[in-house]
Design a protein around this motif. Structure first.
Motif, PDB file in Angstrom:
ATOM      1  N   LEU A 497     129.895 126.838  -3.189  1.00 32.36           N
ATOM      2  CA  LEU A 497     131.308 127.425  -3.795  1.00 32.36           C
ATOM      3  C   LEU A 497     131.077 128.800  -4.326  1.00 32.36           C
ATOM      4  CD1 LEU A 497     131.843 124.049  -5.846  1.00 32.36           C
ATOM      5  CD2 LEU A 497     132.691 124.787  -3.760  1.00 32.36           C
ATOM      6  N   TYR A 498     129.997 129.393  -4.167  1.00 33.94           N
ATOM      7  CA  TYR A 498     130.017 130.969  -4.530  1.00 33.94           C
ATOM      8  C   TYR A 498     129.093 131.610  -3.816  1.00 33.94           C
ATOM      9  CZ  TYR A 498     125.717 129.058  -6.806  1.00 33.94           C
ATOM     10  OH  TYR A 498     124.403 128.557  -7.132  1.00 33.94           O
ATOM     11  N   ARG A 499     129.041 132.874  -3.704  1.00 39.96           N
ATOM     12  CA  ARG A 499     128.343 133.609  -2.851  1.00 39.96           C
ATOM     13  C   ARG A 499     127.280 134.614  -3.589  1.00 39.96           C
ATOM     14  NH1 ARG A 499     133.488 135.468  -0.310  1.00 39.96           N
ATOM     15  NH2 ARG A 499     133.513 134.290   1.847  1.00 39.96           N
ATOM     16  N   SER A 500     127.485 134.671  -4.803  1.00 43.94           N
ATOM     17  CA  SER A 500     126.221 135.641  -5.553  1.00 43.94           C
ATOM     18  C   SER A 500     126.319 134.949  -6.992  1.00 43.94           C
ATOM     19  CB  SER A 500     126.396 136.989  -5.467  1.00 43.94           C
ATOM     20  OG  SER A 500     125.572 137.810  -6.047  1.00 43.94           O
ATOM     21  N   ILE A 501     124.925 135.160  -7.698  1.00 47.65           N
ATOM     22  CA  ILE A 501     125.101 134.767  -9.056  1.00 47.65           C
ATOM     23  C   ILE A 501     123.842 135.547  -9.572  1.00 47.65           C
ATOM     24  CG2 ILE A 501     123.299 132.951  -8.315  1.00 47.65           C
ATOM     25  CD1 ILE A 501     124.341 131.177 -10.746  1.00 47.65           C
ATOM     26  N   THR A 502     124.286 136.167 -10.967  1.00 50.80           N
ATOM     27  CA  THR A 502     123.228 136.692 -11.918  1.00 50.80           C
ATOM     28  C   THR A 502     123.482 136.398 -13.193  1.00 50.80           C
ATOM     29  OG1 THR A 502     122.033 138.850 -12.184  1.00 50.80           O
ATOM     30  CG2 THR A 502     124.390 138.778 -12.305  1.00 50.80           C
ATOM     31  N   ASP A 503     122.514 136.547 -14.064  1.00 52.44           N
ATOM     32  CA  ASP A 503     122.471 136.196 -15.604  1.00 52.44           C
ATOM     33  C   ASP A 503     123.199 137.288 -16.120  1.00 52.44           C
ATOM     34  OD1 ASP A 503     120.010 137.447 -15.505  1.00 52.44           O
ATOM     35  OD2 ASP A 503     119.916 137.113 -17.523  1.00 52.44           O
ATOM     36  N   ASN A 504     123.874 137.065 -17.463  1.00 58.58           N
ATOM     37  CA  ASN A 504     124.277 137.833 -18.383  1.00 58.58           C
ATOM     38  C   ASN A 504     123.158 138.073 -19.470  1.00 58.58           C
ATOM     39  OD1 ASN A 504     127.871 138.467 -18.582  1.00 58.58           O
ATOM     40  ND2 ASN A 504     126.923 137.003 -17.105  1.00 58.58           N
ATOM     41  N   GLY A 505     122.218 139.015 -18.864  1.00 58.39           N
ATOM     42  CA  GLY A 505     121.014 139.332 -19.735  1.00 58.39           C
ATOM     43  C   GLY A 505     121.331 140.582 -20.454  1.00 58.39           C
ATOM     44  N   ALA A 506     120.299 141.545 -20.526  1.00 57.59           N
ATOM     45  CA  ALA A 506     120.484 142.965 -21.105  1.00 57.59           C
ATOM     46  C   ALA A 506     121.884 143.565 -20.603  1.00 57.59           C
ATOM     47  CB  ALA A 506     119.342 143.994 -20.608  1.00 57.59           C
ATOM     48  N   GLY A 507     122.582 143.903 -21.542  1.00 48.54           N
ATOM     49  CA  GLY A 507     123.767 144.738 -21.145  1.00 48.54           C
ATOM     50  C   GLY A 507     124.788 143.933 -21.185  1.00 48.54           C
ATOM     51  N   GLY A 508     124.630 142.403 -21.024  1.00 50.63           N
ATOM     52  CA  GLY A 508     125.836 141.570 -20.859  1.00 50.63           C
ATOM     53  C   GLY A 508     126.673 141.605 -19.686  1.00 50.63           C
ATOM     54  N   LEU A 509     127.955 141.560 -19.651  1.00 51.47           N
ATOM     55  CA  LEU A 509     128.796 141.708 -18.408  1.00 51.47           C
ATOM     56  C   LEU A 509     128.774 143.297 -17.984  1.00 51.47           C
ATOM     57  CD1 LEU A 509     132.034 139.953 -19.853  1.00 51.47           C
ATOM     58  CD2 LEU A 509     130.680 139.280 -17.838  1.00 51.47           C
ATOM     59  N   SER A 510     128.528 144.090 -18.679  1.00 54.98           N
ATOM     60  CA  SER A 510     128.228 145.586 -18.343  1.00 54.98           C
ATOM     61  C   SER A 510     127.313 145.642 -17.255  1.00 54.98           C
ATOM     62  CB  SER A 510     128.120 146.462 -19.312  1.00 54.98           C
ATOM     63  OG  SER A 510     126.712 146.468 -19.966  1.00 54.98           O
ATOM     64  N   CYS A 511     126.101 144.930 -17.479  1.00 53.85           N
ATOM     65  CA  CYS A 511     125.218 145.099 -16.312  1.00 53.85           C
ATOM     66  C   CYS A 511     125.241 144.031 -15.241  1.00 53.85           C
ATOM     67  CB  CYS A 511     123.744 145.039 -16.969  1.00 53.85           C
ATOM     68  SG  CYS A 511     123.239 146.419 -18.140  1.00 53.85           S
ATOM     69  N   SER A 512     125.658 142.750 -15.673  1.00 53.37           N
ATOM     70  CA  SER A 512     125.734 141.782 -14.685  1.00 53.37           C
ATOM     71  C   SER A 512     126.539 142.139 -13.586  1.00 53.37           C
ATOM     72  CB  SER A 512     125.789 140.286 -15.317  1.00 53.37           C
ATOM     73  OG  SER A 512     127.242 140.342 -15.891  1.00 53.37           O
ATOM     74  N   VAL A 513     128.010 142.379 -13.930  1.00 48.18           N
ATOM     75  CA  VAL A 513     129.043 142.775 -13.264  1.00 48.18           C
ATOM     76  C   VAL A 513     128.780 143.902 -12.325  1.00 48.18           C
ATOM     77  CG1 VAL A 513     131.356 143.213 -12.930  1.00 48.18           C
ATOM     78  CG2 VAL A 513     130.687 141.443 -14.677  1.00 48.18           C
TER      79      VAL A 513
END
Length: 982
Positions: A497-513
């Motif tokens: 159901l998805y092609r990629s995934i990562t966690d919202n760690g350091a920097g939150g959305l600014s880094c994960s996205v």
């Protein structure tokens, strides 16, 4: 704001933890006769009120009716002298309250609305006569002012009404606007901007550290001058997160001196792994290294296992419980975010703290304000945080360590690691590979975004001082995370159901996205869509907040309906917040306006290059001048009581290490329950294979010889696995550098030599690095009790973690002596190497001769020992490490509760105490059955030295004279004494 507020207090009729709780407080010096505890639930609603009967039903769900009672809107009235209530400040994650709210929603088939919640608190009833100072001190021990609110009442003040009804509701009055930032400043003001952050135009307060230096700020200013505009606050904050030392590892990436133009990481860590893999050829055990959230090695033909170890040092200094909890659930997400999602199956931990029996008088404020937490409170908090994270997530925690040194009193080191398991293939896909595509939707799943965790990455890249922001403190929510972990790893992944995934760690959305956007070269985000914990957050806060329990996924549009339906059925909040593009830009919109529009190339690669210079001065330290004792009985008992050698079973018993059913060798071993240095866990049902884990660090060596310190860590982490029967060829390692003052050339010189040691020893052993993390500014800058400036830096610390696959867990061996008559051997050579040893520290010295090692000879020896274990020739094996041979022999005897009768071959000219307490590397204590003597000695050759046999109930050691003769029960008592009251 809530219109209806009710309070349910749960208390014990017979409290099973009363004595333990009271004794713990007594050991801290408080004159308490008894310390009772009631759990409080404050229910705040506005849309509907609960009737008395409904509240009674709720109370009945919150108690164990066998041992607990409750009151509804009435005060609990035990016998007491003082009442102390500890709850959370507004906005701090309240896991117990959240779970209680969900229970009520399930029970009544209803949902709480916005602004409605259940808040938990703890109400302590104190019996005893305490003066005002002692009462204040007790309250400070039970709470942390950064995250807790505290209300204290005397019995008279408590009266009939009891404690006040408090609703810690978050009220924000900020306008959700974006500001522009003027960078046309002189260097002094630019430097202040980088250190203290952007000036808020409404509050006229600095927002918190950007951790950007002048060179970086000049590069950002030049970039925006070419665009003809000023950066928005969100753009500047986003660059600060992305370029932070925490995220970019600038020190390891920078050129150093004239001989390391490509930086320490590429020259030593990555190069070692690349060369080892090339030499291994088709025997390479690595699957994925350094390119994902974790590293991965082959488990068998069908599965791979992953490993990652993180640090959470700065947050744990401010809030030990929340910092450690966030650390462990965060590294769990690194596992879930590896490839297309690995299942977390083992947790590990490590705590470097000050001596818990000492008090610390350090303050962040010059006027003796904002005190540093005492070591014991830090230890208690981090232990509890890791326990809650692992236990509530259903992940076993069999492996860990503590290291005590008062240089960690200003800033502790908290290590948290997770092993994951995943199939190699599914539906024709390699599950360790992932890539977002243009057109995929950006979906955030899990918890909502709040102010907790703002500036976490930049804060962790700085020295800890009085400006350290409270918003950097987070408290994880393992229950929320467990929900999305299960649905992602067990369902959504295998449904494709998805092609990629990562966690919202350091920097939150600014880094994960933005990190995921590199996979397809662009993204566009709608911040208005991001679900928030409360209204009133500014766009920059939403974008960089590190609020916990969140993952970012790339979901193809055609799979969105199925994905969202699955998340809804599993009660996991999921929200589309944008889409991935191929524009080459990171674009963020909020309120109909574009608040960020940056080229991905500049965001990720615009960081100016540094060229660091180092110096290194070999120091000389005092040697102990104590004479050699005739007998070592007293010395051994004293050594076993040392904090770094004694039992830490009080931690192990708090952590579930058997959940998931894979336990083989756990944290304590043998009848005497001695702390092992390695663990073995099955992670694939039905397989005879198992995952072995070990760890090692030698911070007491680092100031003497950082090169040998690195070698000692690698060697000892490997030996922990070899002692269970895992050959070196099946072992990979991880590095965690925690350094201090890394802007000083001398500290960088030490770092460079440690990195060289990592390369040299890893290459010879053939153990590739598969993952790592560094934390470069572990310093405290503040004031002492007199208001004088003081800096406390941790010793340069390198943790090496090892992971290996045992070919047959049924053939593994534990450390404990097994049967009377078994033969006892020492494997490896003992030399006079006591620099930085526990024995010299006990004698009040340091020394200068750190253990060295012939790694090539050691590798051959380890391979032969692992083979002997695999052929069933070995009854027990234990690596000699901190404390030396005599401490290792004592632990083997205590674990088995068997005596040992031994004769040791002390070389001519060496003192017997130096021989027995030397920390020479490459050694093991091994016991074997007598009928295996010939085969074992043929297998190990001259490396195996027969010392004696398992016999009686005493540890008796002779050389030319009797050196020691002590009852095993006395050794066990000494070994378990230091933390016996915990």
């Amino acid at each position: 704001m809530a219109s209806f507020v009710h309070r349910i207090e749960v208390h014990y009729t017979q409290d099973p933890r009363l004595k333990t709780r009271t004794d713990r407080i007594k050991t801290l010096g408080f004159p308490v006769d008894e310390l009772h505890l009631a759990e409080v639930y404050t229910i705040a609603t506005s849309a509907r009120d609960f009737t008395r009967d409904e509240l009674v039903q709720i109370g009945n769900q919150l108690i164990n009716p066998v041992v607990q009672e409750f009151t509804v809107d009435e005060a609990t009235k035990p016998l007491f002298d003082y009442a102390i209530e500890v709850g959370f400040l507004p906005g701090v994650t309240d896991n117990v309250g959240t779970t209680a709210r969900q229970m009520i929603e399930d029970f009544f088939s209803m949902k709480f609305g916005d602004g409605e919640a259940v808040y938990s608190s703890q109400l302590y009833f104190v019996r005893g006569r305490l003066d005002a100072g002692a009462l204040q001190g007790l309250a400070a021990t039970l709470a942390n002012p950064l995250v807790n609110r505290v209300l204290t009442k005397t019995r008279a003040e408590y009266g009939q009404a009891g404690m006040d009804r408090i609703v810690p509701y978050v009220e924000l009055h900020e306008l959700p606007t974006t500001e522009t930032v003027d960078l046309d400043l002189d260097d002094a003001e630019l430097a202040r901007l980088g250190k203290e952050g952007i000036m808020d135009p409404r509050t006229h307060q600095r927002r918190g550290p950007l951790a950007l230096d002048l060179t970086q700020l000049h590069a950002i200013r030049d970039y925006f001058r070419t665009l003809g505009r000023r950066p928005t606050d969100l753009e500047l904050e986003s660059l600060a997160q992305t370029w932070s030392e925490h995220c970019k590892h600038t020190i390891f990436a920078s050129a150093m001196d004239d001989d390391v133009p490509n930086g320490l990481y590429k020259t030593y860590i990555q190069a070692a792994t690349n060369e080892i893999r090339l030499e291994a050829g088709d025997k390479d055990i690595c699957v994925s290294v350094f390119s994902d959230n974790s590293g991965a090695i082959v488990f068998d033909d069908e599965y791979i296992v992953t490993h990652k170890v993180e640090t959470h040092n700065s947050p744990s200094a401010l809030d030990p419980f929340g910092g450690a909890l966030t650390g462990i659930v965060g590294v769990n997400r690194d596992t879930i975010g590896f490839g297309l999602g690995a299942k977390p199956c083992i947790n590990i931990y490590g705590f470097c703290v000050g001596d818990p029996d000492t008090s610390v008088t350090l303050f962040r404020g010059k006027d003796a304000s904002n005190p540093v937490l005492p070591p014991r409170q830090i230890l208690d908090g981090v232990v509890r945080g890791v326990g809650v994270g692992g236990n509530c997530s259903g992940i076993p925690t069999p492996q860990g360590f503590c290291w005590f040194d008062n240089r960690y009193a200003g800033k502790p080191l908290v290590f948290a690691g997770t092993v994951g398991v995943m199939p190699r293939m599914q539906g024709g896909r390699k599950l360790h590979e992932k890539a977002a595509q243009a057109g995929d939707l950006i979906v955030m799943v899990g918890g909502r975004v709040g102010k907790d965790g703002i500036h976490g990455a930049t804060f962790s890249s700085e020295v800890l001082d009085h400006k350290s922001p409270v918003t950097a403190v987070q408290i994880g929510d393992p229950i929320t995370q467990k929900k999305f972990s299960d649905v992602i790893v067990k369902e959504a992944r295998d449904l494709g159901l998805y092609r990629s995934i990562t966690d919202n760690g350091a920097g939150g959305l600014s880094c994960s996205v933005a990190e995921m956007a590199k996979e397809c070269n662009g993204c566009r985000v709608q911040l208005d869509a991001v679900p928030l914990k409360y209204h009133g957050m500014a766009p920059w806060e939403i974008w960089i907040s590190e609020s916990q329990e969140r993952m970012t996924l790339a979901v193809p549009p055609e799979q969105l309906t199925a994905f969202m339906d699955l998340m809804g059925r599993r009660e996991v909040e999921a929200t589309v917040i944008g889409e991935f593009t191929d524009s080459g830009r990171c674009v963020v919109e909020c309120g109909g306006k574009c608040v960020m529009d940056l080229e991905l190339k500049f965001l990720h690669d615009g960081l100016p290059k540094k060229h660091l210079k180092t110096t290194f001065t070999r120091k000389t330290f005092p040697e102990p001048d104590a004479p050699c004792p005739d007998r070592l009985d007293t010395a051994l008992l004293a050594m076993l009581k040392r904090r770094n050698l004694c039992s830490t079973e009080f931690i192990s018993i708090q952590y579930d290490h058997t959940v998931q059913g894979g336990h083989v060798l756990g944290p304590v071993q043998g009848k005497g329950r001695v702390q092992g240095v390695a663990s073995l866990t099955k992670v694939v049902p039905g397989s005879k294979k198992a995952v072995g884990l070990s760890q090692a660090l030698f911070p007491s060596y680092s100031e003497i010889d950082p090169y040998r310190m690195a070698g000692a860590g690698i060697d000892t982490a490997i030996r922990g696995l070899v002692a269970m029967g895992i050959p070196p060829s099946g072992i990979a390692i991880l590095d965690n550098f925690c350094w201090c003052s890394s802007d000083e050339p001398e500290r960088l010189g030490q770092l460079k030599r440690a990195a060289q040691g990592c390369y040299d020893f890893a290459k010879v052993f053939g153990t590739p690095f598969i993952s790592g993390k560094d934390s470069m500014f572990n310093d405290f800058s503040g004031f002492d009790a007199e208001g004088s400036p003081v800096k406390v830096s941790v010793p340069p610390t390198l943790l090496i973690s090892s992971i290996g696959v045992h070919p047959d867990a049924g053939k593994s061996v534990s450390m404990d002596a097994k049967i009377t008559g078994d033969l006892v051997y020492v494997i490896g050579e003992t030399k006079e190497e006591l620099g930085g040893s526990e024995y010299f520290a006990m004698l009040g010295g340091v020394g200068n001769e750190v253990p060295s090692l012939d790694a090539a000879a050691a590798k051959e020896r380890y391979t032969r020992l692992a083979g002997a274990i695999g052929h069933g020739l070995v009854a027990s094996a234990f690596p000699v490490s901190h404390g030396g041979l005599l401490v290792a022999l004592a632990k083997v005897a205590i674990a088995g509760r068997h005596g040992l009768e031994l004769t040791v071959p002390v070389p001519d000219g060496m003192r017997s105490d130096h021989y027995l307490f030397s920390e020479s590397l490459g050694r093991f204590v091994v016991t074997i059955a007598p009928d295996h003597k010939r085969a074992f000695e043929q297998a190990l050759g001259p490396d195996a030295v027969l010392l004696g046999r398992v016999a009686g109930s005493r540890l008796r050691i002779t050389a030319t004279t009797l050196l020691l003769d002590t009852d095993i029960r006395d050794l066990e008592k000494a070994y378990k004494a230091p933390f016996g009251g915990y």
